[in-house]
Enzyme design. Structure first.
Site, mmCIF file in Angstrom:
data_model
loop_
_atom_site.group_PDB
_atom_site.id
_atom_site.type_symbol
_atom_site.label_atom_id
_atom_site.label_comp_id
_atom_site.label_asym_id
_atom_site.label_seq_id
_atom_site.Cartn_x
_atom_site.Cartn_y
_atom_site.Cartn_z
ATOM 1 N N CYS A 71 0.785 -1.243 0.000
ATOM 2 C CA CYS A 71 0.000 0.000 0.000
ATOM 3 C C CYS A 71 0.813 1.288 0.000
ATOM 4 O O CYS A 71 0.775 2.055 -0.954
ATOM 5 C CB CYS A 71 -0.946 0.022 1.190
ATOM 6 S SG CYS A 71 -2.167 -1.301 1.141
ATOM 7 N N HIS A 125 -1.729 6.224 2.595
ATOM 8 C CA HIS A 125 -1.767 5.168 3.594
ATOM 9 C C HIS A 125 -1.916 5.827 4.963
ATOM 10 O O HIS A 125 -1.205 6.771 5.277
ATOM 11 C CB HIS A 125 -0.481 4.332 3.534
ATOM 12 C CG HIS A 125 -0.570 3.074 4.327
ATOM 13 N ND1 HIS A 125 -1.251 1.973 3.868
ATOM 14 C CD2 HIS A 125 -0.087 2.741 5.543
ATOM 15 C CE1 HIS A 125 -1.169 1.009 4.777
ATOM 16 N NE2 HIS A 125 -0.469 1.446 5.798
#
Ligand SMILES: *[C@@H]1O[C@H](CO)[C@@H](O)[C@H](O)[C@H]1NC(C)=O
Ligand SMILES: *[C@@H]1O[C@H](CO)[C@@H](O)[C@H](O)[C@H]1NC(C)=O
Ligand SMILES: *[C@@H]1O[C@H](CO)[C@@H](O)[C@H](O)[C@H]1NC(C)=O
Ligand SMILES: *[C@@H]1O[C@H](CO)[C@@H](O)[C@H](O)[C@H]1NC(C)=O
Ligand SMILES: *[C@@H]1O[C@H](CO)[C@@H](O)[C@H](O)[C@H]1NC(C)=O
Length: 573
Positions: A71, A125
């Site tokens: 991510c 994130h």
């Protein structure tokens, strides 16, 4: 200047949406852990009518790759327009502004150019990776929004085979049983719709980043989506085994999945005991259901664009932040350099350019409710709720696809060119002190090429374009250990550099020093070569076969040339 020429070329047939008067809005859709497991990508068992409809109205990129298959590194890369070697973000804990440079992000650049920018759900994130606060101080007009139910992520609401409510990986839920009677992606969708309604009353253009959480683990979704996937239609991965000749450094031992209650009950030994087949099938069913749940949510937002009169002036990009192994190679995560982890679905919708003429009812994005239909024995939805068989698009609807090799890092320059704002120049090798530059390239030439003849399915070979897409992945060791999936920066010792060409994937795992941020291409731990003309699943590592010695030398040299050498000389002037 070249950028402006492309915009004009794109819009000769329609209004120039890049003019100051009506600068187009941007809806930047990102889906966590979504591999191209969508009906429009040829997965005919998938029920994803709203994304299929978006695809009909977009350019569909068949070969789109992220720069690192996890991510935060992937998101930091496409949000800054630079690659992980530059952002130095390889883990989930480090913030690029603190470690690498004060880069102007994609939304920040839009904000600087007069846009209202807002983040809903997961764009950066969360946590330390983005200052703990979604890069709010720089990227967004208003602080990023997170659904109140996001904090219930691990609540014990899914009933497992033992009858207990637990925090399971496979987690179909009854909304009445969960806190707040809702889920984050539903609440984020509601908030996005409110935002669009508000924006329709105002002239100022917007950049809305809308980040969906599912199908990321846990596979938590309203249980009615399960009915779209009868078990008779669910199959094992075609290659659910550790491939022969695979160097251990290439493997990810999927430690995150092992932490869930339902997986712990299986008593699997680390790292090589496989999940029993019946549970593999249930996990695959849950991932598909979660993908359909996301399709449903995206469909509601797209419908709102129509409803509030924004559809004809909003550019939409849709992509996953990386792929996912659903048992392929006996892996249950992203976190590898394989095609299935680095390849993403990517759609780019430009009103009037990539869309079909509007439908009989004047809608571009009618909402398709998969839940009101059921699948017949031969796989057809009944009643029909897919764009492919409805009168909205007609049975002749088709996708405009390209197999040009493209990278998520290209989205930055692409969106600048499409909206007519300054396209950052290509970064020089040493660019930590340059706030605005990019290591990607605008995809407008590809979009233009695909749309110039509406029935043309173009090939990347037809025109001058990239010859390779690049990704990388770090490891703490060449021995499989608990943190092999995702080592913290200080523990990284090896970097795997991988390159996807038109016909092959070539990877080298080399020594890496996390203090000086340097790799040593002379210290090679392992290499991989896959022939995509007959082994797209990447089951057979042929790097040591004598017959391919010459090819390996050629590819090794190309890998060392990197992304700067992947475009034809003088391409960007
Ligand atoms: C980072 O850049 C912004 C402008 O984009 C500037 O306002 C800010 O002061 C810079 N921060 C640092 C720490 O240099
Ligand atoms: C929409 O507008 C209302 C009224 O101005 C405001 O209270 C609300 O915060 C806005 N919501 C969003 C998501 O823009
Ligand atoms: C897992 O181990 C526990 C305790 O040793 C045992 O009771 C249970 O039956 C085992 N489950 C499986 C699926 O092997
Ligand atoms: C978009 O459609 C609305 C009405 O639906 C119209 O008023 C507007 O002019 C259109 N905008 C563009 C850029 O075509
Ligand atoms: C790179 O690796 C090679 C082979 O192990 C070694 O001889 C060389 O000293 C290394 N270079 C640096 C700068 O560490």
């Amino acid at each position: 200047m070249q950028g402006i020429i492309y915009v004009l070329a794109l819009f000769v047939a329609g209004a120039s949406i890049a003019s100051d008067a009506a600068r187009p809005n941007v809806l930047f859709l990102v889906v966590d852990d979504l591999r191209p497991k969508l009906n429009c990508y040829g997965e005919t068992n998938m029920v994803t009518p709203n994304l299929d409809n978006l695809a009909i109205n977009s350019v569909l990129f068949e070969r789109a790759y992220v720069q690192q298959a996890v991510c935060s590194p992937s998101r930091t890369s496409f949000l800054t327009g630079r690659r992980p070697d530059t952002t130095r973000i390889f883990d989930l804990k480090t913030y690029f502004r603190r470690l690498a440079g004060n880069f102007t992000t994609l939304p920040q650049h839009f904000k600087n150019n007069g846009y209202i920018t807002w983040s809903i759900g997961k764009i950066f994130h969360p946590g330390k990776a983005a200052s703990g606060k979604d890069d709010n101080a720089y990227s967004w007009t208003y602080p990023a929004y997170h659904a109140p139910t996001e904090s219930n992520r691990l609540e014990h609401v899914c009933r497992g085979s033992d009858g207990q409510l637990a925090s399971n990986a496979r987690c179909p839920v009854n909304l009445d049983d969960v806190k707040g009677q809702s889920l984050p992606d539903i609440q984020n969708t509601d908030m996005a719709i409110t935002f669009l309604q508000n924006r329709s009353l105002d002239q100022q253009p917007f950049f809305l980043g809308l980040g969906y959480h599912k199908p990321h683990l846990p596979f938590k979704f309203p249980e009615e989506f399960l009915k779209l996937y009868p078990m008779s239609n669910i199959h094992m991965a075609p290659n659910p085994y550790y491939p022969p000749w695979l160097p251990p450094v290439a493997y990810a031992p999927w430690d995150e999945l092992r932490g869930y209650h339902d997986i712990r009950l299986l008593n699997l030994s680390f790292p090589f005991q496989s999940i029993p087949n019946d549970y593999q099938l249930l996990l695959r069913q849950a991932y598909s259901s979660a993908a359909s749940y996301t399709d449903h949510n995206v469909g509601r937002v797209l419908q709102a664009l129509d409803q509030y009169g924004l559809a004809n002036n909003t550019i939409i990009t849709f992509h996953g932040d990386h792929g996912w192994q659903l048992g392929e190679h006996d892996i249950w995560t992203k976190m590898t350099n394989f095609d299935i982890a680095t390849r993403i679905p990517m759609l780019v919708h430009v009103p009037g350019v990539t869309s079909k003429p509007s439908t009989p009812r004047g809608q571009t994005f009618p909402f398709y409710d998969a839940l009101t239909s059921t699948k017949t024995a031969n796989g057809v939805q009944s009643p029909c709720v897919t764009p492919m068989c409805s009168d909205e698009q007609g049975p002749s609807a088709s996708y405009r696809t390209t197999d040009a090799l493209v990278e998520a890092v290209d989205l930055y320059a692409t969106l600048c060119e499409l909206t007519g704002i300054e396209i950052p120049s290509t970064c020089p090798p040493d660019n930590l002190n340059i706030p605005l530059c990019t290591e990607g390239f605008s995809l407008v030439p590809v979009i233009r090429h695909v749309t110039k003849d509406k029935d043309d399915v173009i090939s990347g070979k037809d025109f001058a374009w990239k010859t390779a897409a690049f990704s990388q992945y770090p490891r703490p060791s060449d021995v499989i250990q608990k943190d092999s999936d995702g080592p913290e920066l200080k523990n990284i010792r090896i970097m795997g550099y991988t390159m996807k060409t038109a016909t092959h994937r070539y990877t080298e795992w080399v020594a890496y020093d996390p203090v000086t941020f340097t790799h040593n291409m002379s210290h090679v731990y392992a290499r991989e070569l896959y022939d995509h003309t007959n082994d797209l699943e990447e089951n057979l590592n042929i790097v040591d076969q004598v017959a391919f010695k010459g090819l390996v030398e050629e590819l090794a040299q190309q890998l060392r040339g990197g992304w700067r050498k992947a475009l034809p000389e003088g391409y960007w002037g």
